[in-house]
Motif scaffolding. Structure first.
Motif, mmCIF file in Angstrom:
data_model
loop_
_atom_site.group_PDB
_atom_site.id
_atom_site.type_symbol
_atom_site.label_atom_id
_atom_site.label_comp_id
_atom_site.label_asym_id
_atom_site.label_seq_id
_atom_site.Cartn_x
_atom_site.Cartn_y
_atom_site.Cartn_z
ATOM 1 N N LYS A 264 -65.482 27.362 -34.517
ATOM 2 C CA LYS A 264 -66.040 25.470 -34.680
ATOM 3 C C LYS A 264 -67.168 24.883 -34.297
ATOM 4 C CE LYS A 264 -61.830 25.430 -37.978
ATOM 5 N NZ LYS A 264 -61.002 23.492 -38.000
ATOM 6 N N PRO A 304 -68.471 26.167 -40.022
ATOM 7 C CA PRO A 304 -69.607 25.906 -39.848
ATOM 8 C C PRO A 304 -70.276 26.368 -41.510
ATOM 9 C CG PRO A 304 -69.901 26.799 -37.869
ATOM 10 C CD PRO A 304 -67.889 26.460 -38.654
ATOM 11 N N GLU A 305 -70.149 27.505 -42.221
ATOM 12 C CA GLU A 305 -70.525 27.674 -43.421
ATOM 13 C C GLU A 305 -70.165 26.886 -44.452
ATOM 14 O OE1 GLU A 305 -67.031 29.934 -41.874
ATOM 15 O OE2 GLU A 305 -68.946 29.758 -41.622
ATOM 16 N N ALA A 306 -68.873 26.277 -44.148
ATOM 17 C CA ALA A 306 -67.780 25.082 -45.319
ATOM 18 C C ALA A 306 -68.557 23.553 -44.690
ATOM 19 C CB ALA A 306 -66.472 25.032 -44.803
ATOM 20 N N VAL A 308 -71.649 23.532 -44.511
ATOM 21 C CA VAL A 308 -73.375 23.669 -44.896
ATOM 22 C C VAL A 308 -73.307 23.590 -46.533
ATOM 23 C CG1 VAL A 308 -75.117 25.312 -44.759
ATOM 24 C CG2 VAL A 308 -73.860 24.806 -43.228
ATOM 25 N N LEU A 309 -72.199 24.346 -47.036
ATOM 26 C CA LEU A 309 -71.759 23.797 -48.309
ATOM 27 C C LEU A 309 -71.417 22.817 -48.764
ATOM 28 C CD1 LEU A 309 -70.232 27.283 -48.779
ATOM 29 C CD2 LEU A 309 -72.319 27.362 -48.876
ATOM 30 N N VAL A 314 -74.098 20.573 -39.723
ATOM 31 C CA VAL A 314 -73.235 22.015 -39.016
ATOM 32 C C VAL A 314 -71.665 21.329 -37.974
ATOM 33 C CG1 VAL A 314 -73.197 24.122 -37.650
ATOM 34 C CG2 VAL A 314 -75.195 23.182 -39.386
#
Length: 814
Positions: A264, A304-306, A308-309, A314
């Motif tokens: 993270k 980070p991907e969660a 962004v969604l 980030v």
């Protein structure tokens, strides 16, 4: 960083002072290994500190000296006099640079290279002369001459050395005086113990003064003594203080390691590191803070991907701050992660058997969040090396409450979580309320007290539910715990209820026989067998010199079987009662017994606090009563009855901007009242009367009180300006006070302030300068007006002067 540099300079000086004799002894006996090791440790410590503090000159010098001393310790070099002299020169330069850091002056660095070159073996210095500059060549030649002189072993041989000594040996001006010293913790503890004994002696003296009915002069002297003791206590308490930044220093590394392990990105923000807290308190909350930060990164901040969604940056944001509020320190940990979904938390609690489905359906949002502190309950989806075993938040709250603190939680699903630790500044001296039951006296921390009520009337009614005692306080049901029953003491009438608050807002009422005084008590640990029972927080000695135990309010609740979520069961009744009262237009009203014995009331919103003051602090000056409190003179209003007791209780009232005090006899209760007065026919402190709980109660007229107490004095910039002639002392000493009393601002020359609205001059004198456009009032010397201006006044005609001053004021206002 300034504090770290200060600590570095202090440590360097302290070590140099301790090594001064060792350095000289090593010069006489270079083969002494113990002294060599002590000097090596010093330069090694300096080198490490300089690397951290970004002090390249000191680091370069200490590193060179460390290398040489390491060679000597490894028997790779012989500690000859030349080497000893070179090491001493480097140490002198280190001391000089340390002084320069503190004083802020600059030390030339031309000689640093010569000092370092002098540390090299003589053979290397000679070989390197081809590439060295002139100074190094001269230094190498000098060292070679010294070596030859030592080998010739002829006392009469004198070798001229044409090289200047290194600049480090030259005096560097007066040394800055150190403003800090180091003290052992044991000495600080003894000092604090001495101050604690002084506080106890002060409390005992206060009790004896109350019993003897001492004169007002004695009371004033006692007030000064109490003030001095309080200042000394605060000063010595600060010696035990340390900045919270010492608690925060480990966080950046911990956040970096955990976020890297979890994949993270976390941006850490730290604020309030300059807030000071008792060193013992810092150590006690270190582990709870660590638990909270680890959970925030693991459970709260998303990958980070969660993020962004979810439309978030980030990098997650983790904000840790500290601030002082009164006598408490608030440490907040805020993250912008997923937060806690209270409904999911309830589901996990039901699945784990911690909570029944029927009870879960009655919980409010706050009570649901409180489940995070239940033992064995975790929001983690899987067990990791970081968290997820259900051990942490229950320990956090237990540790914080053990030191008299509270933990608050606020969550917004999808937006983040805020956890607040409220801890006292110090554990040594705390404000407390003394109570008694079954003939035994106890103390309760004032920070845990919500309110104190007496059973009686519709506002406070006792009841039972399922065999348990309850009290209805202004329509709110609160569980009742009998202190006598918990301790196995004889139970009296217990008509006094002390409402205590726990973490998360849960409350319970402690039934006691009597409520006594508020005191500042010195708390010390009780015997282990006493502390092991779990309902005491320590022992103390009040002003009667009889040992007394401090109650642990959370421990008493647990012993009595009061659960923290019991408050959820009473919330519906509380909300229903509050809505009903709100519909009726009821507001909280403070009922009190006035100085004349009449029961009166005032809206609670106007009362800022209630305090007991010595009667000697009340004075009648400048036409009104005033109270000397907190180093200020506050207008004092009363019903007109005289103050005859040694102490008087006052209501400190505020209208939003101004403050006044109202003297009363005693407080009766706080009740909700829909105010419908039968108005008073005469203007005065009483606005009207109405029945409260079937008793006639007079209500104060707040408008009249503030108008009488504060008067109509405008701000300085709003007052009209009067220019007085300063030709004789009479004007300044006799006339000026009268004009100022009429509300004017006085100046004695046109250039002293804004344009004058009124000029007062002696009859026959001229008003010159910019004051010519102002109104002029002329004063004559004699009462007879023969030969005087027709519009002049005799200067001792008080009524005429007052009327004219008021006329000009009204004319200016119009």
């Amino acid at each position: 960083m300034d504090d770290l540099l200060g600590d570095f300079v202090a440590e360097t000086r302290e070590t140099l002072d301790a090594l001064s004799g060792e350095i000289v002894a090593w010069e006489l006996a270079p083969d002494d290994r113990s002294r060599l090791d002590a000097i090596f440790r010093f330069v090694h410590t300096v080198k490490g500190s300089c690397g951290f503090l970004d002090l390249p000159r000191l680091e370069k010098l200490s590193h060179a000296a460390e290398d040489v001393l390491a060679d000597v310790r490894a028997d790779r070099r012989r500690p000859d006099p030349a080497l000893v002299s070179a090491v001493l020169a480097v140490i002198d330069r280190i001391a000089e640079l340390a002084d320069a850091i503190e004083s802020g002056r600059t030390v030339p660095d031309e000689d640093d290279a010569r000092l370092i070159a002098a540390l090299r073996p003589v053979s290397e210095a000679v070989v390197d002369t081809a590439d060295a500059d002139a100074d190094d060549v001269a230094l190498a030649e000098a060292l070679e001459a010294i070596r030859i002189a030592e080998e010739t072993d002829e006392e009469e041989a004198v070798v001229p050395v044409l090289v200047e000594a290194p600049a480090a040996a030259a005096p560097a001006g007066p040394r800055a005086v150190s403003r800090s010293i180091r003290l052992p913790v044991d000495l600080l503890d003894r000092m604090m113990a001495g101050v604690s004994d002084m506080v106890l002696a002060r409390n005992e003296l206060a009790r004896r003064l109350r019993e003897s009915g001492a004169e007002s002069n004695t009371e004033v002297a006692f007030e000064r003594l109490s003030h001095c003791i309080a200042e000394m206590r605060d000063a010595i308490t600060r010696t035990r203080m340390a900045r919270v930044e010492h608690l925060f220093t480990a966080l950046p590394r911990m956040v970096r390691d955990i976020s890297a392990e979890l994949g993270k990105l976390v941006q850490l923000e730290i604020d309030g590191g300059d807030v000071e807290l008792d060193r013992e308190m810092i150590e006690m909350i270190r582990d709870p803070l660590t638990h909270i930060v680890r959970n925030a990164i693991d459970h709260g901040i998303e990958p980070p991907e969660a993020r962004v969604l979810a439309g978030k940056p980030v990098a997650g944001r983790l904000h840790v701050s500290a601030r002082q509020v009164g006598n408490q320190i608030l440490i907040e940990v805020i993250d912008d992660g997923r937060g806690i979904d209270a409904d999911q938390l309830v589901g996990k609690a039901v699945a784990a058997g911690i909570l029944g489905r029927e009870r879960a359906a009655t919980l409010s949002w706050e009570r649901k969040l409180e489940l995070i502190f239940a033992p064995g309950l975790s929001t983690a989806r899987e067990v990791t090396a970081i968290s997820g075993r259900g051990v942490g938040m229950d320990v956090v709250r237990a540790n914080v409450e053990r030191i008299g603190g509270l933990v608050d939680i606020d969550s917004r699903p999808g937006q983040g979580l805020r956890l607040t630790l409220r801890v006292p500044l110090t554990l040594t001296i705390i404000p407390a309320l003394t109570i008694s039951t079954g003939g035994q006296h106890f103390a309760i921390p004032r920070s845990a007290i919500d309110e104190i009520v007496r059973v009686g009337g519709d506002a406070v009614r006792m009841g039972t539910l399922g065999g348990a005692d309850l009290v209805f306080i202004r329509g709110v049901r609160v569980p009742v715990v009998s202190l006598g029953a918990v301790l196995g003491l004889e139970r009296g009438a217990q008509a006094n209820l002390v409402v205590l608050k726990l973490s998360g807002g849960a409350r319970y009422a402690l039934a006691v026989d009597a409520v006594h005084d508020h005191e500042e008590l010195v708390v010390k640990p009780a015997a282990p067998v006493v502390m092991a029972c779990g309902i005491y927080g320590g022992t103390t000695l009040p002003d009667n010199s009889r040992p007394m135990l401090l109650l642990d309010v959370a421990g008493v609740a647990e012993k009595a079987g009061v659960r923290r979520d019991d408050q959820a069961a009473v919330e519906p009744a509380a909300e229903e009662g509050e809505e009903e009262l709100h519909e009726k237009g009821a507001v909280p009203v403070l009922l009190f017994r006035d100085l004349d014995g009449v029961e009166r009331g005032v809206p609670l919103a106007l009362v800022e606090r209630i305090e007991d003051c010595f009667s000697a602090s009340v004075s009648h000056s400048a036409g009104r009563m005033r109270l000397n409190i907190d180093g200020r003179l506050v207008p004092l209003v009363s019903c007109g009855a005289p103050i005859i007791e040694a102490k008087v209780r006052v209501l400190r009232m505020r209208d939003g901007a101004e403050e006044l005090a109202y003297a009363i006899d005693s407080v009766i209760d706080i009740v909700p009242v829909a105010i419908e007065l039968q108005r008073s026919a005469v203007a005065g402190p009483v606005a009207g009367v109405m029945l409260v709980e079937e008793r006639p109660v007079e209500f104060l007229d707040a408008f009249w009180l503030f108008a009488q107490g504060l008067g109509s004095e405008p701000a300085a910039e709003q007052r009209p300006v009067c220019l007085l002639s300063d030709e004789d002392p009479w004007t300044r000493q006799v006339l000026a006070p009268l004009v100022e009393g009429a509300g004017y601002r006085i100046i004695y020359a046109p250039e002293e302030g804004p344009a004058a609205d009124l000029v007062i001059v002696a009859d026959g004198a001229a008003a010159d300068g910019p004051a010519e456009a102002a109104a002029v009032l002329r004063l004559r010397q004699h009462a007879e007006d023969r030969g005087a201006s027709p519009d002049s006044l005799w200067r001792y005609d008080r009524a005429g002067l007052t009327a004219e001053l008021r006329r000009y004021w009204n004319k200016r206002s119009a």
